[in-house]
Design a protein around this motif. Structure first.
Motif, PDB file in Angstrom:
ATOM      1  N   PHE A  14       0.822  -1.299  -0.066  1.00  0.00           N
ATOM      2  CA  PHE A  14      -0.030   0.027   0.149  1.00  0.00           C
ATOM      3  C   PHE A  14       0.811   1.324  -0.074  1.00  0.00           C
ATOM      4  N   CYS A  15       0.462   2.314  -0.737  1.00  0.00           N
ATOM      5  CA  CYS A  15       1.078   3.559  -0.725  1.00  0.00           C
ATOM      6  C   CYS A  15       0.108   4.504  -0.840  1.00  0.00           C
ATOM      7  N   LEU A  16       0.122   5.608  -0.231  1.00  0.00           N
ATOM      8  CA  LEU A  16      -0.576   6.867  -0.366  1.00  0.00           C
ATOM      9  C   LEU A  16      -0.099   7.932   0.208  1.00  0.00           C
ATOM     10  N   SER A  17      -0.749   9.257   0.176  1.00  0.00           N
ATOM     11  CA  SER A  17      -0.118  10.443   0.465  1.00  0.00           C
ATOM     12  C   SER A  17      -0.360  10.415   2.244  1.00  0.00           C
ATOM     13  N   ARG A  18       0.472  11.129   2.896  1.00  0.00           N
ATOM     14  CA  ARG A  18       0.518  11.237   4.270  1.00  0.00           C
ATOM     15  C   ARG A  18      -0.930  11.929   4.613  1.00  0.00           C
ATOM     16  N   ALA A  19      -1.405  12.790   3.892  1.00  0.00           N
ATOM     17  CA  ALA A  19      -2.483  13.715   4.147  1.00  0.00           C
ATOM     18  C   ALA A  19      -3.889  12.797   4.271  1.00  0.00           C
ATOM     19  N   GLN A  20      -3.612  11.745   2.960  1.00  0.00           N
ATOM     20  CA  GLN A  20      -4.857  10.910   3.017  1.00  0.00           C
ATOM     21  C   GLN A  20      -4.615  10.059   4.075  1.00  0.00           C
ATOM     22  N   PHE A  21      -3.601   9.441   4.237  1.00  0.00           N
ATOM     23  CA  PHE A  21      -3.372   8.533   5.761  1.00  0.00           C
ATOM     24  C   PHE A  21      -3.862   9.125   7.006  1.00  0.00           C
ATOM     25  N   ASN A  22      -3.658  10.577   7.227  1.00  0.00           N
ATOM     26  CA  ASN A  22      -3.851  11.008   8.453  1.00  0.00           C
ATOM     27  C   ASN A  22      -5.622  11.353   8.361  1.00  0.00           C
ATOM     28  N   LYS A  23      -6.135  11.471   7.141  1.00  0.00           N
ATOM     29  CA  LYS A  23      -7.684  11.787   7.062  1.00  0.00           C
ATOM     30  C   LYS A  23      -8.204  10.214   7.282  1.00  0.00           C
ATOM     31  N   LEU A  24      -7.738   9.205   7.212  1.00  0.00           N
ATOM     32  CA  LEU A  24      -8.374   7.939   7.377  1.00  0.00           C
ATOM     33  C   LEU A  24      -7.954   7.417   8.741  1.00  0.00           C
ATOM     34  N   LYS A  25      -7.121   8.497   9.350  1.00  0.00           N
ATOM     35  CA  LYS A  25      -6.700   8.066  10.927  1.00  0.00           C
ATOM     36  C   LYS A  25      -5.857   6.781  11.344  1.00  0.00           C
ATOM     37  N   GLY A  26      -5.190   6.403  10.200  1.00  0.00           N
ATOM     38  CA  GLY A  26      -4.337   5.425  10.307  1.00  0.00           C
ATOM     39  C   GLY A  26      -5.010   3.997  10.533  1.00  0.00           C
ATOM     40  N   TYR A  27      -4.172   2.862  10.824  1.00  0.00           N
ATOM     41  CA  TYR A  27      -4.646   1.615  10.891  1.00  0.00           C
ATOM     42  C   TYR A  27      -5.273   1.384  12.131  1.00  0.00           C
ATOM     43  N   ARG A  28      -6.297   0.731  12.147  1.00  0.00           N
ATOM     44  CA  ARG A  28      -7.467   0.311  13.289  1.00  0.00           C
ATOM     45  C   ARG A  28      -6.485  -0.444  14.343  1.00  0.00           C
ATOM     46  N   LEU A  29      -6.268   0.042  15.615  1.00  0.00           N
ATOM     47  CA  LEU A  29      -5.670  -0.931  16.788  1.00  0.00           C
ATOM     48  C   LEU A  29      -6.784  -1.869  17.368  1.00  0.00           C
ATOM     49  N   GLY A  30      -6.028  -2.764  17.854  1.00  0.00           N
ATOM     50  CA  GLY A  30      -7.009  -3.829  18.827  1.00  0.00           C
ATOM     51  C   GLY A  30      -7.502  -5.027  17.844  1.00  0.00           C
ATOM     52  N   LEU A  31      -6.967  -4.930  16.566  1.00  0.00           N
ATOM     53  CA  LEU A  31      -7.560  -6.196  15.777  1.00  0.00           C
ATOM     54  C   LEU A  31      -6.326  -7.264  16.084  1.00  0.00           C
ATOM     55  N   SER A  32      -7.031  -8.587  15.898  1.00  0.00           N
ATOM     56  CA  SER A  32      -5.938  -9.580  16.037  1.00  0.00           C
ATOM     57  C   SER A  32      -5.264  -9.993  14.708  1.00  0.00           C
ATOM     58  N   TYR A  33      -6.016  -9.627  13.677  1.00  0.00           N
ATOM     59  CA  TYR A  33      -5.430  -9.691  12.190  1.00  0.00           C
ATOM     60  C   TYR A  33      -6.031  -8.774  11.521  1.00  0.00           C
ATOM     61  N   GLY A  34      -5.635  -8.853  10.056  1.00  0.00           N
ATOM     62  CA  GLY A  34      -6.423  -8.223   8.957  1.00  0.00           C
ATOM     63  C   GLY A  34      -6.275  -6.581   9.178  1.00  0.00           C
TER      64      GLY A  34
END
Length: 204
Positions: free
Chosen positions: A124-144
């Protein structure tokens, strides 16, 4: 103008092999390796921390066992120039493992190109601005966490942009655990999570 790309490589611990990948990335702006043992977190926490440290305009998330060369970087730069606000990803290929993984490659192509559900081993590659807009990867997941991130992007109307070039990843887990068993487990896990994503992310 050539885009500044920060590569983020999450690893479980310092013993995981990552040096070879880093040596292949001399043409990018910076490479950030984040170990889960350093921040006491899983892959999602590592990737979020790497994004926080990054100084480049674009964030490229790579698994430690993938293989890249200058042509991958050139292909990605062209795609970023043409679609700067998209989430870009490569075609999945395996550089080792049992020959039956050719079926997994075909399946990944259908899943990602026909149904717009790529996984993190496709780079995966995306702009830092878009990543911040999406609020990053969701924490607390056991996988995926990468799978869930795609659904977050889809909800936010971020364009998913496949590239034709294949990105090599390791198939050693299929060799160690058995191709059929591992394939069935992975299929079950992502399909189960897919229903969860539709219910928890798209329908909220």
């Amino acid at each position: 103008m050539k885009p500044t790309i920060s590569v983020i490589v999450p690893i479980r611990n310092e013993n995981e092999p990552w040096q070879e990948l880093v040596s292949q990335l001399s043409d990018v702006y910076e490479v950030i390796v984040v170990s889960g043992s350093d921040i006491a977190g899983g892959r999602a926490a590592c990737m979020n921390e790497g994004a926080r440290r990054a100084r480049g305009d674009y964030l490229w998330f790579l698994h430690a066992d993938c293989q890249v060369n200058s042509s991958h970087i050139e292909c990605l730069a062209r795609s970023l120039h043409k679609y700067p606000d998209a989430l870009h990803y490569f075609r999945l290929v395996f550089h080792d493992g049992p020959w039956m993984l050719v079926f997994n490659q075909w399946g990944a192509y259908v899943r990602s190109h026909w149904f717009n559900i790529p996984f993190g081993d496709q780079g995966f590659c995306l702009s830092r601005a878009q990543f911040n807009k999406l609020k990053g990867y969701r924490l607390g997941l056991s996988y995926g966490e990468d799978h869930v991130f795609v659904w977050q992007a889809r909800k936010a109307k971020v364009k998913l942009m496949p590239m034709r070039k294949g990105l090599g990843t390791s198939g050693r887990t299929y060799e160690e655990r058995g191709w059929l068993k591992n394939s069935l487990i992975y299929q079950w896990l992502w399909l189960r999570q897919c229903f969860w994503c539709v219910r928890k992310i798209l329908l909220v």
